[in-house]
Design a protein around this motif. Sequence first.
Motif, PDB file in Angstrom:
ATOM      1  N   UNK A  34      -3.137   0.825   2.437  1.00 39.94           N
ATOM      2  CA  UNK A  34      -1.922   1.597   2.175  1.00 39.94           C
ATOM      3  C   UNK A  34      -1.126   1.051   0.987  1.00 39.94           C
ATOM      4  N   UNK A  35      -0.583   1.967   0.225  1.00 39.17           N
ATOM      5  CA  UNK A  35       0.210   1.631  -0.955  1.00 39.17           C
ATOM      6  C   UNK A  35       1.688   1.910  -0.731  1.00 39.17           C
ATOM      7  N   UNK A  36       2.106   1.942   0.528  1.00 40.31           N
ATOM      8  CA  UNK A  36       3.513   2.191   0.828  1.00 40.31           C
ATOM      9  C   UNK A  36       3.909   3.610   0.473  1.00 40.31           C
ATOM     10  N   UNK A  37       5.016   3.733  -0.248  1.00 40.35           N
ATOM     11  CA  UNK A  37       5.512   5.064  -0.608  1.00 40.35           C
ATOM     12  C   UNK A  37       5.194   5.422  -2.057  1.00 40.35           C
ATOM     13  N   UNK A  38       4.173   4.780  -2.644  1.00 42.62           N
ATOM     14  CA  UNK A  38       3.778   5.126  -4.009  1.00 42.62           C
ATOM     15  C   UNK A  38       3.362   6.600  -4.066  1.00 42.62           C
ATOM     16  N   UNK A  39       3.918   7.385  -4.975  1.00 38.61           N
ATOM     17  CA  UNK A  39       3.500   8.786  -5.075  1.00 38.61           C
ATOM     18  C   UNK A  39       2.008   8.903  -5.402  1.00 38.61           C
ATOM     19  N   UNK A  40       1.295   9.682  -4.615  1.00 32.98           N
ATOM     20  CA  UNK A  40      -0.143   9.897  -4.807  1.00 32.98           C
ATOM     21  C   UNK A  40      -0.427  11.389  -4.693  1.00 32.98           C
ATOM     22  N   UNK A  41      -1.097  11.935  -5.689  1.00 33.78           N
ATOM     23  CA  UNK A  41      -1.554  13.315  -5.651  1.00 33.78           C
ATOM     24  C   UNK A  41      -3.079  13.330  -5.683  1.00 33.78           C
ATOM     25  N   UNK A  42      -3.676  14.015  -4.725  1.00 32.76           N
ATOM     26  CA  UNK A  42      -5.132  14.141  -4.638  1.00 32.76           C
ATOM     27  C   UNK A  42      -5.497  15.569  -5.045  1.00 32.76           C
ATOM     28  N   UNK A  43      -6.181  15.696  -6.175  1.00 34.32           N
ATOM     29  CA  UNK A  43      -6.611  17.007  -6.661  1.00 34.32           C
ATOM     30  C   UNK A  43      -8.068  17.214  -6.261  1.00 34.32           C
ATOM     31  N   UNK A  44      -8.320  18.291  -5.518  1.00 36.88           N
ATOM     32  CA  UNK A  44      -9.657  18.565  -4.978  1.00 36.88           C
ATOM     33  C   UNK A  44     -10.143  19.921  -5.477  1.00 36.88           C
ATOM     34  N   UNK A  45     -11.312  19.920  -6.086  1.00 36.70           N
ATOM     35  CA  UNK A  45     -11.879  21.144  -6.664  1.00 36.70           C
ATOM     36  C   UNK A  45     -12.949  21.734  -5.748  1.00 36.70           C
ATOM     37  N   UNK A  46     -13.432  22.902  -6.141  1.00 40.75           N
ATOM     38  CA  UNK A  46     -14.542  23.527  -5.438  1.00 40.75           C
ATOM     39  C   UNK A  46     -15.871  23.006  -5.958  1.00 40.75           C
ATOM     40  N   UNK A  47     -16.013  21.688  -5.974  1.00 43.18           N
ATOM     41  CA  UNK A  47     -17.175  21.053  -6.611  1.00 43.18           C
ATOM     42  C   UNK A  47     -18.500  21.557  -6.072  1.00 43.18           C
ATOM     43  N   UNK A  48     -18.601  21.622  -4.751  1.00 36.85           N
ATOM     44  CA  UNK A  48     -19.867  22.011  -4.143  1.00 36.85           C
ATOM     45  C   UNK A  48     -19.954  23.527  -3.964  1.00 36.85           C
ATOM     46  N   UNK A  49     -18.829  24.169  -3.727  1.00 36.14           N
ATOM     47  CA  UNK A  49     -18.828  25.623  -3.599  1.00 36.14           C
ATOM     48  C   UNK A  49     -19.271  26.294  -4.890  1.00 36.14           C
ATOM     49  N   UNK A  50     -18.985  25.660  -6.022  1.00 34.43           N
ATOM     50  CA  UNK A  50     -19.310  26.243  -7.323  1.00 34.43           C
ATOM     51  C   UNK A  50     -20.482  25.553  -8.022  1.00 34.43           C
ATOM     52  N   UNK A  51     -21.137  24.636  -7.347  1.00 33.98           N
ATOM     53  CA  UNK A  51     -22.149  23.813  -8.000  1.00 33.98           C
ATOM     54  C   UNK A  51     -23.468  24.560  -8.207  1.00 33.98           C
ATOM     55  N   UNK A  52     -24.063  24.431  -9.398  1.00 35.30           N
ATOM     56  CA  UNK A  52     -25.378  25.036  -9.626  1.00 35.30           C
ATOM     57  C   UNK A  52     -26.520  24.180  -9.082  1.00 35.30           C
ATOM     58  N   UNK A  53     -26.201  23.005  -8.547  1.00 31.21           N
ATOM     59  CA  UNK A  53     -27.241  22.071  -8.111  1.00 31.21           C
ATOM     60  C   UNK A  53     -27.682  22.274  -6.663  1.00 31.21           C
ATOM     61  N   UNK A  54     -26.995  23.168  -5.916  1.00 28.92           N
ATOM     62  CA  UNK A  54     -27.303  23.352  -4.504  1.00 28.92           C
ATOM     63  C   UNK A  54     -27.554  24.826  -4.199  1.00 28.92           C
ATOM     64  N   UNK A  55     -28.422  25.116  -3.220  1.00 24.56           N
ATOM     65  CA  UNK A  55     -28.642  26.515  -2.827  1.00 24.56           C
ATOM     66  C   UNK A  55     -27.347  27.162  -2.348  1.00 24.56           C
ATOM     67  N   UNK A  56     -27.194  28.425  -2.644  1.00 28.64           N
ATOM     68  CA  UNK A  56     -25.971  29.142  -2.294  1.00 28.64           C
ATOM     69  C   UNK A  56     -25.661  29.044  -0.804  1.00 28.64           C
ATOM     70  N   UNK A  57     -26.679  29.095   0.030  1.00 30.54           N
ATOM     71  CA  UNK A  57     -26.461  29.102   1.481  1.00 30.54           C
ATOM     72  C   UNK A  57     -25.887  27.799   2.013  1.00 30.54           C
ATOM     73  N   UNK A  58     -26.035  26.717   1.263  1.00 36.31           N
ATOM     74  CA  UNK A  58     -25.555  25.411   1.752  1.00 36.31           C
ATOM     75  C   UNK A  58     -24.223  25.004   1.154  1.00 36.31           C
ATOM     76  N   UNK A  59     -23.745  25.742   0.178  1.00 36.54           N
ATOM     77  CA  UNK A  59     -22.592  25.261  -0.597  1.00 36.54           C
ATOM     78  C   UNK A  59     -21.307  25.179   0.220  1.00 36.54           C
ATOM     79  N   UNK A  60     -21.041  26.161   1.071  1.00 38.80           N
ATOM     80  CA  UNK A  60     -19.792  26.157   1.828  1.00 38.80           C
ATOM     81  C   UNK A  60     -19.709  24.957   2.766  1.00 38.80           C
TER      82      UNK A  60
END
Length: 244
Positions: free
Chosen positions: A170-196
Motif C-alpha cells: 500500500x502507498x497510503x493515500x497517493x493518488x493512483x489512476x489505473x487505465x485499462x483498455x480492451x487489450x484482449x477484446x480487441x486483440x488480433x492474436x486470439x480467436x474471436x470466441x475467446x476474447x471476451x
Amino acid sequence: MAYAVSGHGGAPTVVLETGLGAESAEWQPIQSALAAHCTVFRYDRLGRGASDRPSTVRHVGQLIDELHALLQATAMPPPYLIVGHSFGGLLARGFAQRYRDEMHGLVLVESMHTRQFAVFGNAFPAPSESDTPEQTRMRTFWAGEWRTPDATPERIDLPTSLDMYREIAPLGDLPVTVITAGSFANSPFFPTATRDALQAHWEDLQRELLPLSTQAHQIMTPASQHFVQRDDPDVVIKAVLAML
C-alpha cells in the motif's frame, strides 16, 4: 541514457515510462500536450531507443535506481507524477514504493501484472501456417521466452522483477489512476470466441492494483488496444491533468 524535457517548470514533474515493446518517442504527442501545464520528462532505458546498450542483465530494482539517478543528474525536481505503460507500470509502482516521499501520483496505463504470464501464457492458439511473424513472436514470448533476459533488448530479468513486486504494498493515500483498455477484446492474436473471457481475466488483474492506494480509481477505455498512448492518447492526457 537519452532523454527529452518539455514544459515550463513547476511541480510536479511528469515522468513518462514506456513498456517493453516501444521507444519513448511514441509519447511525444502526449508530452507536447502536457507541456503547457507542467514539466514533462521522458527517456529511453538502456537498450531502448537512442540510449546505450546494457552491459549486464538487470532487474526492475536496478532500473528504478537508474531512473532516480537520471532524474537527479538532469535536475528534475520532485514530486514526481509517473505515467507507466505496461512493464513501465511495474517500474513506476516500484519507484513509488521506494521513493514514496518524492511522489505526487501514479497513472498506470495497462500496467504489467505479476501473474499475467501465468494467466495468459497458454491462451494463444496453436501455431499455423497463416501466422504472421508478429503472432509467432508474441506466442513465443508469452509462452516462456519472457524468462530469458536476452529476449528483450534491455536484458531484463523478468522473473526476478515480478517476484520483487508480487505483493501489493500500500502507498497510503497517493493518488493512483489505473487505465485499462480492451487489450484482449480487441486483440488480433486470439480467436474471436475467446476474447471476451480473456478480457474479463485481464480486467480482474487490473482491479487487483486498486488496493495500492486509498485514493485509487480505474478508467476503462474499451475501444483501445494495449498501447493506449497510441489508440486513445486523450484518456491518458485527461488522467494526468486531473491528477495535476
